[in-house]
Design a protein around this motif. Sequence first.
Motif, PDB file in Angstrom:
ATOM      1  N   ARG A 170      13.713 -10.443   1.226  1.00  0.00           N
ATOM      2  CA  ARG A 170      12.528  -9.744   0.733  1.00  0.00           C
ATOM      3  C   ARG A 170      12.835  -8.333   0.235  1.00  0.00           C
ATOM      4  O   ARG A 170      11.979  -7.675  -0.343  1.00  0.00           O
ATOM      5  CB  ARG A 170      11.487  -9.667   1.851  1.00  0.00           C
ATOM      6  N   GLY A 171      14.060  -7.866   0.488  1.00  0.00           N
ATOM      7  CA  GLY A 171      14.407  -6.484   0.176  1.00  0.00           C
ATOM      8  C   GLY A 171      14.186  -6.112  -1.280  1.00  0.00           C
ATOM      9  O   GLY A 171      13.675  -5.031  -1.591  1.00  0.00           O
ATOM     10  N   GLU A 172      14.556  -7.029  -2.156  1.00  0.00           N
ATOM     11  CA  GLU A 172      14.489  -6.740  -3.583  1.00  0.00           C
ATOM     12  C   GLU A 172      13.046  -6.465  -4.035  1.00  0.00           C
ATOM     13  O   GLU A 172      12.767  -5.447  -4.670  1.00  0.00           O
ATOM     14  CB  GLU A 172      15.056  -7.953  -4.307  1.00  0.00           C
ATOM     15  N   ALA A 173      12.130  -7.384  -3.693  1.00  0.00           N
ATOM     16  CA  ALA A 173      10.736  -7.226  -4.121  1.00  0.00           C
ATOM     17  C   ALA A 173      10.085  -6.034  -3.415  1.00  0.00           C
ATOM     18  O   ALA A 173       9.344  -5.251  -4.032  1.00  0.00           O
ATOM     19  CB  ALA A 173       9.946  -8.507  -3.849  1.00  0.00           C
ATOM     20  N   LEU A 174      10.387  -5.861  -2.129  1.00  0.00           N
ATOM     21  CA  LEU A 174       9.829  -4.718  -1.395  1.00  0.00           C
ATOM     22  C   LEU A 174      10.312  -3.395  -1.990  1.00  0.00           C
ATOM     23  O   LEU A 174       9.523  -2.475  -2.231  1.00  0.00           O
ATOM     24  CB  LEU A 174      10.226  -4.796   0.088  1.00  0.00           C
TER      25      LEU A 174
ATOM     26  N   TYR B   4       0.841  -1.204   0.000  1.00  0.00           N
ATOM     27  CA  TYR B   4       0.000   0.000   0.000  1.00  0.00           C
ATOM     28  C   TYR B   4       0.873   1.250   0.000  1.00  0.00           C
ATOM     29  O   TYR B   4       2.047   1.174   0.377  1.00  0.00           O
ATOM     30  CB  TYR B   4      -0.907   0.007   1.238  1.00  0.00           C
ATOM     31  N   PRO B   5       0.301   2.395  -0.376  1.00  0.00           N
ATOM     32  CA  PRO B   5       1.116   3.619  -0.457  1.00  0.00           C
ATOM     33  C   PRO B   5       1.739   4.048   0.871  1.00  0.00           C
ATOM     34  O   PRO B   5       2.679   4.839   0.880  1.00  0.00           O
ATOM     35  CB  PRO B   5       0.127   4.681  -0.948  1.00  0.00           C
ATOM     36  N   ASP B   6       1.223   3.570   1.997  1.00  0.00           N
ATOM     37  CA  ASP B   6       1.892   3.905   3.264  1.00  0.00           C
ATOM     38  C   ASP B   6       2.943   2.862   3.622  1.00  0.00           C
ATOM     39  O   ASP B   6       3.433   2.830   4.741  1.00  0.00           O
ATOM     40  CB  ASP B   6       0.879   4.054   4.401  1.00  0.00           C
ATOM     41  N   TYR B   7       3.275   2.010   2.650  1.00  0.00           N
ATOM     42  CA  TYR B   7       4.329   1.006   2.784  1.00  0.00           C
ATOM     43  C   TYR B   7       3.940  -0.183   3.655  1.00  0.00           C
ATOM     44  O   TYR B   7       4.812  -0.980   4.019  1.00  0.00           O
ATOM     45  CB  TYR B   7       5.644   1.615   3.300  1.00  0.00           C
ATOM     46  N   THR B   8       2.670  -0.311   4.034  1.00  0.00           N
ATOM     47  CA  THR B   8       2.310  -1.576   4.684  1.00  0.00           C
ATOM     48  C   THR B   8       2.165  -2.639   3.596  1.00  0.00           C
ATOM     49  O   THR B   8       1.802  -2.357   2.456  1.00  0.00           O
ATOM     50  CB  THR B   8       1.014  -1.483   5.509  1.00  0.00           C
ATOM     51  N   ILE B   9       2.495  -3.863   3.974  1.00  0.00           N
ATOM     52  CA  ILE B   9       2.535  -4.950   2.996  1.00  0.00           C
ATOM     53  C   ILE B   9       1.181  -5.644   2.972  1.00  0.00           C
ATOM     54  O   ILE B   9       0.686  -6.124   3.989  1.00  0.00           O
ATOM     55  CB  ILE B   9       3.664  -5.936   3.365  1.00  0.00           C
ATOM     56  N   ALA B  10       0.562  -5.674   1.781  1.00  0.00           N
ATOM     57  CA  ALA B  10      -0.781  -6.248   1.637  1.00  0.00           C
ATOM     58  C   ALA B  10      -0.714  -7.761   1.508  1.00  0.00           C
ATOM     59  O   ALA B  10      -1.524  -8.480   2.104  1.00  0.00           O
ATOM     60  CB  ALA B  10      -1.476  -5.647   0.423  1.00  0.00           C
ATOM     61  N   ALA B  11       0.236  -8.261   0.755  1.00  0.00           N
ATOM     62  CA  ALA B  11       0.337  -9.706   0.508  1.00  0.00           C
ATOM     63  C   ALA B  11       1.687 -10.002  -0.123  1.00  0.00           C
ATOM     64  O   ALA B  11       2.294  -9.123  -0.742  1.00  0.00           O
ATOM     65  CB  ALA B  11      -0.778 -10.156  -0.433  1.00  0.00           C
ATOM     66  N   GLU B  12       2.160 -11.235   0.036  1.00  0.00           N
ATOM     67  CA  GLU B  12       3.388 -11.609  -0.663  1.00  0.00           C
ATOM     68  C   GLU B  12       3.452 -13.114  -0.867  1.00  0.00           C
ATOM     69  O   GLU B  12       2.795 -13.877  -0.160  1.00  0.00           O
ATOM     70  CB  GLU B  12       4.630 -11.105   0.068  1.00  0.00           C
TER      71      GLU B  12
ATOM     72  N   THR C  33      15.814   1.640   3.563  1.00  0.00           N
ATOM     73  CA  THR C  33      15.457   2.974   4.065  1.00  0.00           C
ATOM     74  C   THR C  33      14.010   3.011   4.550  1.00  0.00           C
ATOM     75  O   THR C  33      13.650   3.883   5.324  1.00  0.00           O
ATOM     76  CB  THR C  33      15.633   4.077   2.988  1.00  0.00           C
ATOM     77  N   ILE C  34      13.176   2.072   4.093  1.00  0.00           N
ATOM     78  CA  ILE C  34      11.756   2.086   4.472  1.00  0.00           C
ATOM     79  C   ILE C  34      11.449   1.046   5.547  1.00  0.00           C
ATOM     80  O   ILE C  34      10.835   1.346   6.558  1.00  0.00           O
ATOM     81  CB  ILE C  34      10.879   1.823   3.232  1.00  0.00           C
ATOM     82  N   TRP C  35      11.878  -0.205   5.289  1.00  0.00           N
ATOM     83  CA  TRP C  35      11.510  -1.290   6.192  1.00  0.00           C
ATOM     84  C   TRP C  35      12.673  -1.740   7.085  1.00  0.00           C
ATOM     85  O   TRP C  35      12.498  -2.576   7.958  1.00  0.00           O
ATOM     86  CB  TRP C  35      11.000  -2.493   5.402  1.00  0.00           C
TER      87      TRP C  35
END
Lengths: 396, 396
Positions: A377-381, A108-116, A210-212
């Motif tokens: 997971r860094g690459e996909a995130l 999501y735009p606030d960087y929460t992860i919806a699914a993976e 920088t985000i997660w």
Amino acid sequence: MAGRRQTPSARSSPGSQTSLRKRNQQRVVEALVKVGASTQADLARRTGLSTATISNIVSYMAKNGLVSLTPTTSSGRRAVSVQLLTHNGTVAAGIGFGRRHLRVVLVYPDYTIAAEENIVLPQKYDPREGFDLAKEILTRLLEQTGTSWEALSGVGVGISGSIDRRDQMPVIGTVWAEWAFVDVVVELEDRLGVPVVLDNDANLGSVAETIWGLHGAARNLVYLKVGSGIGAGLILNGQPFNGATGITGEVGHVQVVPDGQACRCGNRGCLEAEASTTAMLDRLRNVTPITTTEDLVKAVLEGDVAALRVIEDAGRLIGRVVGDLASILSPEVIVLGGPLASLGDILLEPVGRAFARHVLPLVRDSTSIVASTLDDRGEALGAAALVFHQAAVRVI
Amino acid sequence: MAGRRQTPSARSSPGSQTSLRKRNQQRVVEALVKVGASTQADLARRTGLSTATISNIVSYMAKNGLVSLTPTTSSGRRAVSVQLLTHNGTVAAGIGFGRRHLRVVLVYPDYTIAAEENIVLPQKYDPREGFDLAKEILTRLLEQTGTSWEALSGVGVGISGSIDRRDQMPVIGTVWAEWAFVDVVVELEDRLGVPVVLDNDANLGSVAETIWGLHGAARNLVYLKVGSGIGAGLILNGQPFNGATGITGEVGHVQVVPDGQACRCGNRGCLEAEASTTAMLDRLRNVTPITTTEDLVKAVLEGDVAALRVIEDAGRLIGRVVGDLASILSPEVIVLGGPLASLGDILLEPVGRAFARHVLPLVRDSTSIVASTLDDRGEALGAAALVFHQAAVRVI
């Protein structure tokens, strides 16, 4: 090539008016991330931009589903509250193509992860089969989260190897052979029908950190991916650094052994040829039954002497190159990522020792070396985050 | 320490509101340099900043003698024309302290050079004697140009060796022994009574190249100074890059010979210990009467075989390290400066050969290596430019 032209990153050159507009928009996003919902007057005050500029940027972002506009009052007058959109259904997808796996995330735009979802693939899989599989998984994740394709802002993609920023093509000699000459952007835009942005796995890892990651506040961060390849993603002055070509952070091709192992880049004795997981497995081939990175990690954790020694030797070479890198860039933090990050101190210890021996003392004391907490997971995130960053700075 | 507190560079941290104001002011300066005299409304349009922000910045700059304000009309209405001040008497001074020389320049805000003087000093001169001499020369140059001390915006100073940006002190192990623990900023501010900014010679050389060099348009430029020390100044994304500590571009301390010559940094076999002019002279000691860099240059130009060989060997080591640097940063151009730059192709040829052998092919093809055209003036010129850059972005 129609798909190519949709790529936002191809549209502007640095120093142009477009680039100025991008920087202005980036400021608005930064302000919204930092303080949350704001009126346009607030945003003007915080950024120093004119209300006309703010109004243009906010309109564009609202039209593209990046912000919501809610009526409010400010000092007794009617105003509009601007908020970065979060769970309104807009998502970005990130796809990471690894040597033997494929990961898709929805963010999501606030960087929460919806699914993976992560799947294992045969080594040297055909990239086109990878693209088809990625579409299948992406479709499944969208369904799972009740998201329509229309709500998908775009897809970010990470591959191992450099991307020439001038034509968005993988650079021969840095990518695995089967990925050479593959136009990833066009192939995926054809399949998915949404804009695709492509970047190198290490660059994306640095964005994800920088985000997660735990060191997101660092203005200068190096993400070093050690896997079947070795490369660094650079965050300099708070921004991803791409240099003149996009081919940056290529520490895997620094020579560490004169006339050593041949490297796919054409040189010999490169760090990647001597200290990648491929090189490590090669060293163990004749004395152990270890053939995969997973087995290597397992053997190390079980105390296998040969495996430990191979990690230590590679760690020393890595530490030396990272020391030289730090003497050049003086980053606050160096994050080691990739499949060996889970080894923690077993890898960090020899890296840190060689680092300390080679870097300038003052830089050593002001640079931390840590293991990534993002597993692989860094690459996909990072790829998903890139979609929002590109959209957020799209030409207005 | 009263003098220290005047130093503008000590006042702000990146990412703060101050840093935002600095960036805004830098934009105004960029616009004025690019298009010349502009109204405040023009500046607001060009930069996207609000008229209130522009007005604040312009007032501050006018008060500090950086711009002139002239009444004009725009679309039939009264307006004020803002112009960067040039030959109105405001100047900045730049001082470069070399191993055996001292150069002082006076520069107008439009970067034209008002006056300059270079004197030769004994090797290992006492820095305090250097400061006294610099004051004498500066006084003379101000008199020559009919400039009052009040018109002097500030003094920029370059020394060889790293400066820790956090306390503005020279870094032990990178500066010559007699400069260790010398508080250059305080010593000079006490003598001169104007604000002093300090930076490393290679950093200042890179700034000078963007203004007076032939490759100023490059967004990513590396200035490599090869002298009695070796260091690089980095211009990344169009801005000087200082990392977390200010100690960046330290390629002189990359190891090129395992267990080689001892280096003043405490390591062994560093590029500086193996390929600086000091190292070259050391290699020639037993077979030639050459003892100074000037003699070395002369011998090379006269075809002395031993001298040529020493240059070639050093050039190969330099090219290899610069190749690794380019694989990390992918700059448009690498400018070789310092006393050997005048050798041109004699130095560039071995450097280029080793560079091509070590750098990634695509980066090689997009990176030029050239000799500086500024002789040994880059340091003092860059120091003077720094005064304007610091003043232009001073807190408002």
